[in-house]
Design a protein around this motif. Structure first.
Motif, short mmCIF file in Angstrom:
data_model
loop_
_atom_site.label_atom_id
_atom_site.label_comp_id
_atom_site.label_asym_id
_atom_site.label_seq_id
_atom_site.Cartn_x
_atom_site.Cartn_y
_atom_site.Cartn_z
N GLU A 478 0.83 -1.21 0.00
CA GLU A 478 0.00 0.00 0.00
C GLU A 478 0.86 1.26 0.00
O GLU A 478 0.54 2.25 -0.68
CB GLU A 478 -0.91 -0.02 1.22
CG GLU A 478 -1.87 1.16 1.34
CD GLU A 478 -2.89 1.21 0.23
OE1 GLU A 478 -3.48 2.28 0.02
OE2 GLU A 478 -3.09 0.16 -0.46
N ARG A 481 2.16 1.85 -3.56
CA ARG A 481 1.13 2.40 -4.45
C ARG A 481 0.92 3.88 -4.20
O ARG A 481 0.80 4.68 -5.15
CB ARG A 481 -0.17 1.64 -4.25
CG ARG A 481 -1.28 2.01 -5.21
CD ARG A 481 -2.54 1.24 -4.91
NE ARG A 481 -3.08 1.58 -3.60
CZ ARG A 481 -3.87 2.64 -3.39
NH1 ARG A 481 -4.19 3.44 -4.39
NH2 ARG A 481 -4.34 2.88 -2.18
N ARG A 482 0.91 4.29 -2.94
CA ARG A 482 0.69 5.70 -2.63
C ARG A 482 1.90 6.57 -2.97
O ARG A 482 1.75 7.73 -3.37
CB ARG A 482 0.32 5.85 -1.15
CG ARG A 482 -1.06 5.28 -0.80
CD ARG A 482 -1.36 5.44 0.69
NE ARG A 482 -2.70 4.98 1.02
CZ ARG A 482 -3.79 5.75 0.98
NH1 ARG A 482 -3.68 7.02 0.61
NH2 ARG A 482 -4.96 5.26 1.30
N ALA A 588 -0.54 3.57 6.29
CA ALA A 588 0.16 3.62 5.01
C ALA A 588 0.11 5.01 4.39
O ALA A 588 1.06 5.43 3.72
CB ALA A 588 -0.44 2.59 4.06
#
Length: 641
Positions: A478, A481-482, A588
């Motif tokens: 996660e 992805r961020r 996250a």
């Protein structure tokens, strides 16, 4: 005469008491109050604030009367309450209860208590020859009712037709019924009569409610009719009920509502059908047999579940390098049968006793036998030996680990969730079956779900020490992805980094590496890692972001403003410096925001590019200067005289 003494001793004591001085009187009064035995009586005052009655009449003339009585109690405790003026043939039902008014207004039975209703024996006739009204007594178990406002709910059955309270008058039938007698009267009296549906709607019989004295007007009564396919309802409201007198209700209903429907004669069932009905009939003996089979099945199932849970927790704990911690240490051969027997005994007591306290204690004991505490992590569990950090492709490093298998009694796994739902469905079926008999006992049975919660929600995999090479993967995926979404417009590489201890082929930690394509001099790398700490309910994941720079480099100078919120430490090399950033919340989103901000801070600025026109003008000027430098200079000579 003093209580507990003979008349002679009482007179002597009183004569001596009169000769005592004032201080002696006080002392004697204290001795008498302490030493003389007597009966302790608690002061209690009860006021009936309201009564909502509902009379459901069947075609046969049988009726069920339901009361919701609002009681205001001062003092207390109140252990019994008498309802005078009920039907003389009242047969109380076993589902009576009392609940505080606040809970009753919210339609909640969380604090409801069962009530025992019993008809008292009829008293002797009075001096004038009249009979006292029948009394229905409500007994409150336990400590009774303290000060407050309560709602008493009870029902009983009666036969109106056999007591000649249903009289046919032409096309209509007159129904008369008298409510209870309240000593203080009521401000408002509400009664709902439910009769079988008929072509003519029921209505109030005003002539029957008129007083015997011709000079008095009949009491005002408001009526509301509600028609239905199966039943018709007539709601009657009287704004006042006199003190110490029963309110007499009278209404007229269609005579066809109380005539049984004549059906065409049917041929008797064949012999095999009769045999089948006899074989499937519900008899008391078969009911006892069913309860016995259910008890044996419950014992076998719960005993097997507890034994499987103990073996399962022992197996996964040994694999994680810790020792299991049951709440009640006991050998398996004694723990599992004792837990099953205790649960069966607790459920049985809840269903057969009026109070569920004893059964709840046994159910809690059975739950304690299957509960496991969080294991203690061994000292040095997170300490590591020497090793090497190796870069790995992101897709390979952040590949989700396989799901654990062979764990059925853990609600955090798929198999555990499925089995937990199945057992909840079985418990719900038992609660529904018990609700048909007694809603109170059904609620007690529903609260026994605590045994399943203790079995499935303790001793979980999440309470064991996590694997640092596999547990952080969902969080790092996660974060990756961020970070990619936050670094739009900035060329950066995101890779995985694993640590392999010396002498072993398996990794013992995984991190996420982030590096811009064009970084300032002195930049080493950005790493996102996860540190685990033991907690009350399992491991606590605490992510952190590490920025590695060379001491005294331009990269370190560029992040001085951000280094205020970081912890500085030495790196892997003497000239390396590490800045550790910890998010405020271990999420996250916050971790990715810190990593993206650091990556943008260490990006090297792009060089300034000149335009083509300026470049051509500059080249022309440079050529002209070079030609001027190389050309010979002319020297001026004096003119001839």
């Amino acid at each position: 005469m003093l209580p507990g003494f003979s008349p002679r001793l009482s007179s002597r004591f009183l004569r001596g008491f009169a000769r005592l001085p004032r201080w002696g009187v006080v002392l004697a009064a204290f001795v008498v109050s302490v030493g003389v035995p007597g009966v302790a009586r608690a002061w209690v005052e009860v006021h009936v604030a309201g009564d909502e009655a509902r009379v459901t009449v069947e075609r046969s003339g049988a009726a069920r009367v339901q009361h919701k009585v609002t009681l205001k109690i001062n003092g207390g405790p109140l252990r019994a309450f008498d309802v005078a003026g009920v039907d003389p043939d009242a047969a109380p039902e076993a589902d009576a209860y009392v609940v505080p008014l606040k809970d009753a207004q919210r339609s909640s039975l969380a604090s409801a208590s069962p009530v025992v209703m019993e008809m008292l024996p009829r008293e002797k006739p009075r001096d004038d020859g009249s009979l006292p009204p029948p009394v229905l007594r409500a007994r409150f178990d336990g400590k009774g009712l303290g000060r407050g406002v309560y709602v008493l709910f009870f029902r009983y059955k009666t036969e109106l037709g056999q007591r000649s309270l249903l009289r046919e008058e032409g096309a209509m039938t007159r129904l008369t019924w008298s409510g209870p007698v309240w000593d203080d009267g009521l401000d408002t009296m509400r009664t709902v009569f439910q009769v079988p549906a008929a072509p003519t709607e029921p209505r109030l019989d005003e002539a029957a409610g008129a007083p015997e004295d011709e000079g008095l007007a009949p009491p005002m009564t408001l009526s509301t009719v509600r028609r239905g396919r199966e039943h018709d309802e007539l709601e009657l409201v009287r704004p006042y009920a006199p003190k110490g007198e029963a309110v007499r209700w009278a209404l007229l209903a269609d005579a066809r509502a109380f005539k049984p429907v004549v059906e065409a004669p049917k041929a008797g069932p064949a012999l095999p059908v009769r045999a089948f009905e006899a074989a499937t009939a519900w008899t008391p003996d078969r009911e006892k047999t069913l309860y016995a089979v259910a008890a044996v099945a419950l014992f076998a199932v719960f005993t097997g579940l507890v034994a499987a849970k103990v073996r399962e927790v022992s197996r996964v704990s040994e694999a994680a390098g810790v020792s299991p911690r049951p709440l009640v240490p006991m050998p398996l051969l004694a723990r599992a049968p004792l837990a099953g027997a205790t649960l069966v005994a607790g459920v049985t007591l809840e269903l057969i006793l009026k109070s569920g306290t004893a059964g709840a204690v046994l159910v809690a004991a059975a739950t304690a036998l299957c509960v496991h505490r969080t294991p203690v992590w061994p000292r040095g569990a997170m300490l590591r030996g020497p090793g090497k950090w190796l870069p790995v492709a992101e897709a390979e490093a952040l590949r989700m680990p396989p799901r654990p298998r062979g764990v059925l009694l853990d609600v955090s796994t798929r198999a555990g969730k499925g089995l937990f739902v199945v057992l909840l469905g079985a418990l719900g079926a038992g609660v529904w079956f018990a609700w048909q008999r007694s809603p109170y006992h059904a609620q007690l049975l529903g609260l026994d779900v605590v045994a399943l919660l203790g079995l499935f929600c303790t001793g979980r995999l999440g309470e064991l020490p996590p694997d640092p090479a596999a547990a952080p993967i969902p969080l790092l995926r996660e974060v990756s992805r961020r970070v990619k979404r936050g670094l739009k417009g900035v060329e950066a590489r995101v890779v995985g980094r694993i640590r392999v201890p010396d002498g072993t082929p398996d990794a013992d930690e995984i991190r996420l590496g982030i590096a811009p394509r064009a970084a300032l001099p002195g930049f080493v790398g950005i790493e996102v890692g996860v540190v685990y700490a033991p907690g009350a309910g399992g491991a606590l994941a605490m992510p952190e972001v590490l920025l590695r720079v060379t001491a005294g480099s331009p990269c370190e100078e560029a992040v001085l403003r951000l280094a205020v919120n970081a912890r500085a430490a030495r790196g892997r090399r003497p000239e390396e410096r590490v800045l550790s950033f910890t998010p405020r919340l271990p999420t996250a989103r916050m971790t990715a925001a810190i990593a993206a901000a650091l990556a943008r801070a260490v990006v090297a600025p792009e060089p300034v590019k000149e335009t083509p026109q300026k470049d051509a003008r500059g080249r022309a000027q440079a050529v002209a200067r070079e030609q001027a430098r190389r050309s010979p200079k002319k020297v001026a000579t004096p003119a001839a005289a």
